[in-house]
Design a protein around this motif. Structure first.
Motif, short mmCIF file in Angstrom:
data_model
loop_
_atom_site.label_atom_id
_atom_site.label_comp_id
_atom_site.label_asym_id
_atom_site.label_seq_id
_atom_site.Cartn_x
_atom_site.Cartn_y
_atom_site.Cartn_z
N LEU A 6 0.82 -1.21 0.00
CA LEU A 6 0.00 0.00 0.00
C LEU A 6 0.86 1.26 0.00
O LEU A 6 0.51 2.27 -0.62
N ARG A 41 1.16 3.76 -4.22
CA ARG A 41 0.35 4.86 -3.70
C ARG A 41 -0.87 5.12 -4.57
O ARG A 41 -1.91 5.57 -4.08
N THR A 89 -3.59 2.90 -3.27
CA THR A 89 -4.15 3.44 -2.03
C THR A 89 -5.06 4.63 -2.32
O THR A 89 -6.12 4.79 -1.70
#
Length: 498
Positions: free
Chosen positions: A299, A303, A306
């Motif tokens: 995660l 990015r 996420t």
């Protein structure tokens, strides 16, 4: 040599030993009745798409069908609304925890196996609920149904990824959009189906209907989905990589956060504090674990993935605020009947399904940017509504929200599919659904905060202002994301030997 022959027909190498391979596809003669077709034969055809989509119908149906049955269930057991709402919360919590768990299991043990196991659990839960003689047993049945329905979506996404790798070709956009369409269509069908079933057989019919639905899903999976690959590592070895402690920590963090979000009118701040402390413990544990349940490093490294999770949570927050808040306002402030309110929702679901189908082959960045703009415009349109607004404006609002539903559901799903590591497709898909349920549960509390005791114009406008600001932030997450503009890399066969 054909890849279909697998390791059984592999020739000795230069050293006289047979090469080690992890993927083995049995020959037709050795294929059992319920092993499903060979991957090459199944392809991404209609049967494969139908089978993967059918299981994904079960969760949204069970999420929406219960709304019609709550009053009848309360009367049957002599309890009030405060007790029957546990039937809604139980499925939400079980699903929010179960989706990434099922996805992780699908990545480890094979998506078809988990898909089949989930269908069986749905049938067991439906039968348990049908026979329930107390509200407690009924809540347990809803938890079983929630865990069972959690398996279908992440397992289906993992199967699409593995089929793409087996065939060496990208997954068609139509396959991914079918999963999104199945979810939105079944959510729309849930309430009228619940009303019909209650009229025919009482509230228990809304539980027993899971048995034939699960049986159809199970049969289609066994007949139309290719068998999972055989693995070099044994079951015990794979179990050791599952990280049960991480799963339990994740579940406790999520449950405490969900319970906190369920009532923001009188927030229990200590629950939020518990969530934060346990989240820190979870992150520390997973960083030290070589095979974490929740891959924190992934995660942090990915990015963009996420960001997709957070964007989807905001999108679903807005969507559920519309589904629950707008309909409440229509009845309490605009004084529409329940049936008329239901009819005003029809354009939303029709446009959502049509939009999902139309953008299936349009890439990711363009539809996602259009979806976030439509999300912001739809949120802002609520500021224009008043109790005496004309019918055409209400229909236009429903259409606008349907447009953003269709664009965002498919494009966020496609973004997740592209951004997640291939070996984590199942768990990544499950986590996407978890974030959607966070948005759904938070929407109920946000509606309570803004509406108060009565859904009136000023409350709707207050809600709309919050949603518009949040939606505008999602535009920025797409507009400046260069990775989403890149074309997807061609699918490659996995190297399991590494």
């Amino acid at each position: 040599m054909s890849r279909e022959g697998g390791s059984a027909g592999a020739q000795p190498n230069a050293e006289g030993r047979k090469p080690v391979t992890e993927t083995v596809t049995p020959s037709p003669a050795r294929r059992g009745r319920w092993a499903g077709p060979a991957p090459e034969r199944a392809g991404f055809g209609g049967r494969f798409t139908t089978a993967t989509s059918l299981g994904s119908v079960l969760n949204p149906v069970n999420s929406s069908i219960i709304a019609i049955a709550l009053v009848a269930i309360g009367r049957s057991f002599g309890v009030g609304a405060d007790a029957t709402t546990w039937l809604v919360s139980a499925l939400y919590v079980a699903t929010a925890v179960g989706q990434p768990t099922a996805g992780r299991l699908a990545d480890l043990f094979g998506p078809r196996r988990i898909y089949v196991a989930g269908s069986m659990l749905v049938g067991i839960g439906g039968l348990t609920g049908f026979l329930a003689q107390s509200l407690t047993v009924l809540v347990i049945a809803r938890v079983i149904i929630g865990l069972g329905t959690s398996a279908a979506y992440p397992a289906a996404m993992a199967m699409v990824r593995r089929q793409s790798e087996r065939l060496g070709t990208p997954a068609p956009g139509g396959v991914l959009s079918a999963l999104a369409i199945a979810g939105w269509t079944s959510m729309a069908v849930g309430p009228p189906l619940g009303g019909l079933l209650i009229a025919i057989g009482g509230w228990r019919a809304t539980l027993i209907v899971n048995v034939p639905l699960a049986a159809i899903s199970l049969l289609c999976a066994l007949l139309w989905l290719p068998a999972d690959e055989r693995r070099e590592r044994g079951t015990s070895s794979r179990l050791r990589t599952f990280d049960p402690a991480g799963m339990v920590l994740f579940a406790v963090v999520l449950i405490s956060l969900l319970v906190f979000l369920m009532d923001l009118t009188s927030p229990r701040w200590w629950l939020l504090g518990v969530s934060v402390v346990l989240l820190g413990v979870l992150i520390g544990w997973e960083l030290r674990n070589p095979t974490p349940f929740l891959d924190v490093r992934m995660l942090a490294t990915h990015r963009a993935l996420t960001t997709t999770y957070l964007r989807y949570a905001v999108t679903m927050l807005v969507t559920y605020c519309f589904l629950y808040g707008w309909t409440m306002w229509l009845e309490q402030s605009a004084h529409f009947s329940s049936s008329a309110t239901g009819l005003l929702m029809v354009p939303c679901f029709v446009v959502a399904a049509a939009g999902s189908a139309l953008i299936a082959r349009c890439g990711v960045w363009g539809p996602l940017l259009a979806g976030t703009v439509a999300l912001t415009a739809a949120s802002a349109s609520l500021l224009l509504l008043h109790a005496d607004s004309p019918l055409w404006l209400l229909v236009a609002t429903s259409v606008l929200f349907g447009l953003q539903n269709g664009l965002n559901a498919v494009s966020n799903q496609s973004a997740m599919y592209r951004q997640a590591p291939a070996s984590h497709t199942g768990s990544a898909a499950g986590l996407l659904r978890t974030f959607s349920y966070l948005g759904a549960i938070a929407s109920a509390s946000l509606i309570s905060l803004t509406f108060g005791a009565q859904a009136e114009d000023h409350g709707l406008h207050h809600l709309a202002l919050i949603l518009t600001v949040g939606s505008a932030a999602t535009i920025l997450t797409v507009a400046f994301d260069r990775e989403l503009r890149r074309k997807p890399t061609p699918a490659k066969l996995p190297d399991h030997g590494k």
